[in-house]
Motif scaffolding. Structure first.
Motif, PDB file in Angstrom:
ATOM      1  N   ALA A  83       0.844  -1.200   0.000  1.00  0.00           N
ATOM      2  CA  ALA A  83       0.000   0.000   0.000  1.00  0.00           C
ATOM      3  C   ALA A  83       0.874   1.242   0.000  1.00  0.00           C
ATOM      4  O   ALA A  83       2.044   1.201   0.401  1.00  0.00           O
ATOM      5  N   SER A  85       1.068   4.199   2.259  1.00  0.00           N
ATOM      6  CA  SER A  85       0.597   4.128   3.644  1.00  0.00           C
ATOM      7  C   SER A  85       0.700   5.438   4.429  1.00  0.00           C
ATOM      8  O   SER A  85       0.320   5.469   5.593  1.00  0.00           O
ATOM      9  N   ASN A 101      -3.663   1.148  -3.687  1.00  0.00           N
ATOM     10  CA  ASN A 101      -4.516   0.622  -2.608  1.00  0.00           C
ATOM     11  C   ASN A 101      -5.840   0.067  -3.124  1.00  0.00           C
ATOM     12  O   ASN A 101      -6.335  -0.931  -2.596  1.00  0.00           O
ATOM     13  N   THR A 105      -5.447  -3.829  -5.124  1.00  0.00           N
ATOM     14  CA  THR A 105      -6.253  -4.829  -4.405  1.00  0.00           C
ATOM     15  C   THR A 105      -7.199  -5.555  -5.370  1.00  0.00           C
ATOM     16  O   THR A 105      -7.284  -6.795  -5.340  1.00  0.00           O
ATOM     17  N   SER A 124      -5.936  -4.164   6.699  1.00  0.00           N
ATOM     18  CA  SER A 124      -6.544  -2.839   6.668  1.00  0.00           C
ATOM     19  C   SER A 124      -6.259  -2.091   7.972  1.00  0.00           C
ATOM     20  O   SER A 124      -5.426  -2.528   8.782  1.00  0.00           O
ATOM     21  N   THR A 125      -6.952  -0.994   8.142  1.00  0.00           N
ATOM     22  CA  THR A 125      -6.591  -0.073   9.217  1.00  0.00           C
ATOM     23  C   THR A 125      -7.837   0.429   9.954  1.00  0.00           C
ATOM     24  O   THR A 125      -8.922   0.514   9.357  1.00  0.00           O
ATOM     25  N   TYR A 153      -5.926   8.670   2.104  1.00  0.00           N
ATOM     26  CA  TYR A 153      -5.379   7.351   2.478  1.00  0.00           C
ATOM     27  C   TYR A 153      -6.486   6.437   3.021  1.00  0.00           C
ATOM     28  O   TYR A 153      -6.697   5.327   2.514  1.00  0.00           O
ATOM     29  N   SER A 154      -7.207   6.921   4.044  1.00  0.00           N
ATOM     30  CA  SER A 154      -8.206   6.032   4.656  1.00  0.00           C
ATOM     31  C   SER A 154      -9.343   5.736   3.681  1.00  0.00           C
ATOM     32  O   SER A 154      -9.912   4.642   3.702  1.00  0.00           O
ATOM     33  N   LYS A 157      -8.202   2.897   1.538  1.00  0.00           N
ATOM     34  CA  LYS A 157      -8.208   1.626   2.275  1.00  0.00           C
ATOM     35  C   LYS A 157      -9.645   1.124   2.475  1.00  0.00           C
ATOM     36  O   LYS A 157      -9.910  -0.068   2.374  1.00  0.00           O
ATOM     37  N   ASP A 161     -11.384  -2.361   1.156  1.00  0.00           N
ATOM     38  CA  ASP A 161     -12.119  -3.284   2.037  1.00  0.00           C
ATOM     39  C   ASP A 161     -13.473  -3.654   1.423  1.00  0.00           C
ATOM     40  O   ASP A 161     -13.904  -4.811   1.472  1.00  0.00           O
ATOM     41  N   ARG A 179      -8.428  -5.063  10.695  1.00  0.00           N
ATOM     42  CA  ARG A 179      -8.306  -3.602  10.790  1.00  0.00           C
ATOM     43  C   ARG A 179      -7.564  -3.283  12.079  1.00  0.00           C
ATOM     44  O   ARG A 179      -8.104  -3.462  13.179  1.00  0.00           O
TER      45      ARG A 179
END
Ligand code: NAD
Length: 339
Positions: A83, A85, A101, A105, A124-125, A153-154, A157, A161, A179
């Motif tokens: 990723a 990141s 990302n 994926t 994931s985060t 970024y988020s 991600k 997902d 996560r």
């Protein structure tokens, strides 16, 4: 068992490769990494000569390359760490985050459904849940918390997902997602808070802290994260999301002060800088599902873990000084030739 670990030359992926290569001598571990600025093969030195380890340079968003790799290797499991990141970089260049990302994926997922796979795991985060208010310490992110992202970024991600879950629902792909909260530990790239503060404090340089330093992060030692992923790929239920966190909430300022104290450096090095746009206030993970369903428990508490991590940076100055000097980028050519 043959496992492709993507992003295995980065911080968490590198620690995960060490963990898997050493714990499972019968598994074949393939580290697939593009070696962007954040990928560093020096991190893999301790395992590079092991017979169950192989490195392949490549881009997870390059469809032809990924399909050829699956054709050649016929992997059983994919663990996707690869990723872009860094939140700050996503504010200046969001597109790179969409490419790796999101498209990276979906490319991996397409290869998995074409060639068949025992498990696809997406790393994931907690940032996909957005943030929590500072004055509600009773609130935590659970797996049911709606996705509500703040940064490019988020957002990238969270998009990834959703594709992972959609491929399970639509194509029956055996997927899991973890996560995790903020990680710390060995081999962390020195643009991130903890290694940045350690390396700059050692050089008596100013320590930039966003805003008033009140933002809260939930810290987990990278070894505990690796254990969690190991458990999830072996025992986790298909289609499930697992939150990973160790209830170690600290303000950024507390983290910086802990490091200064351990290094015996003055707080006058701290310099408050203009806050990051859209800066998330508080992250806090509820890891109950992982603990009760799979029996995971973190081994490190933050106070011991951070001291060990500081000691690691003191003992491994060459590793991070090579990064700061840009020398690590030549290591691939030295190891593998310029191909
Ligand atoms: P990192 O930036 O240290 O490593 C990322 C790795 O991915 C690098 O080695 C890079 O070369 C590689 N990479 C980038 N683009 C690629 C591409 N197109 N193809 C192949 N490889 C590529 O990141 P990290 O901190 O180790 O994070 C790893 C994963 O864990 C990420 O998916 C991140 O979202 C997630 N995560 C990180 C944290 C954290 O605290 N660092 C917390 C929760 C989740």
């Amino acid at each position: 068992m043959k496992i492709i670990v993507t992003g295995g030359a980065g911080f968490i992926g590198g620690n995960f490769v060490h963990h898997m290569v050493n714990k499972y001598p019968d598994y074949q571990i393939i580290n697939l990494d593009l070696l962007t600025y954040a990928g560093n093969l020096e991190t893999l030195k301790p395992v590079e000569d092991k017979p169950n380890y192989k490195f392949i340079k490549g881009d997870i968003a390059d469809r032809d390359f990924v399909f050829q790799l699956f054709e050649n290797e016929k992997p059983d499991i994919i663990v996707n760490f690869a990723a872009e990141s860094h939140v700050d970089r996503s504010i200046t260049d969001p597109e790179a985050f969409v490419r790796t990302n999101v498209m990276g994926t979906t490319t991996l997922l397409d290869a998995c459904r074409t060639y068949g796979i025992k498990r696809y795991h997406q790393v994931s985060t907690d940032e996909v849940y957005g943030d929590l208010p500072l004055d509600r310490p009773d609130l935590f992110f659970t797996e049911e918390t709606p996705l509500h992202t703040s940064s490019p970024y988020s957002s990238s991600k969270a998009s990834a997902d959703l594709f992972v879950l959609a491929y399970q629902r639509t194509f029956g792909l055996p997927v899991t997602i973890s996560r995790c909260s903020n990680n710390y530990g060995p081999y962390h790239f020195p643009e991130k808070l903890i290694p940045l503060i350690i390396s700059r404090a050692l050089a008596d340089e100013e320590l930039p802290v966003y805003g008033t330093g009140e933002n809260v992060r939930d810290w987990l030692h990278v070894s505990d994260h690796c254990e969690a992923i190991d458990l999830i790929i072996h025992k986790g239920k298909e289609g499930e999301v697992y939150n990973v966190g160790g209830h170690n909430e600290r303000t950024n300022l507390e983290v910086v002060k802990t490091i200064l104290e351990a290094l015996d450096k003055p707080e006058s090095l701290i310099k408050y800088v203009k806050d990051r746009p859209g800066h998330d206030r508080r992250y806090a993970i509820d890891p109950k599902k992982l603990e009760t369903e799979l029996g995971w428990k973190p081994k490190y508490n933050f106070d011991t873990g951070i001291r060990q991590t500081i000691q690691w940076y003191l003992d491994n100055e060459d590793w991070w000084k090579h990064i700061i000097n840009g020398e690590y980028q030549g290591y691939f050519d030295t190891m593998y030739g310029n191909r």
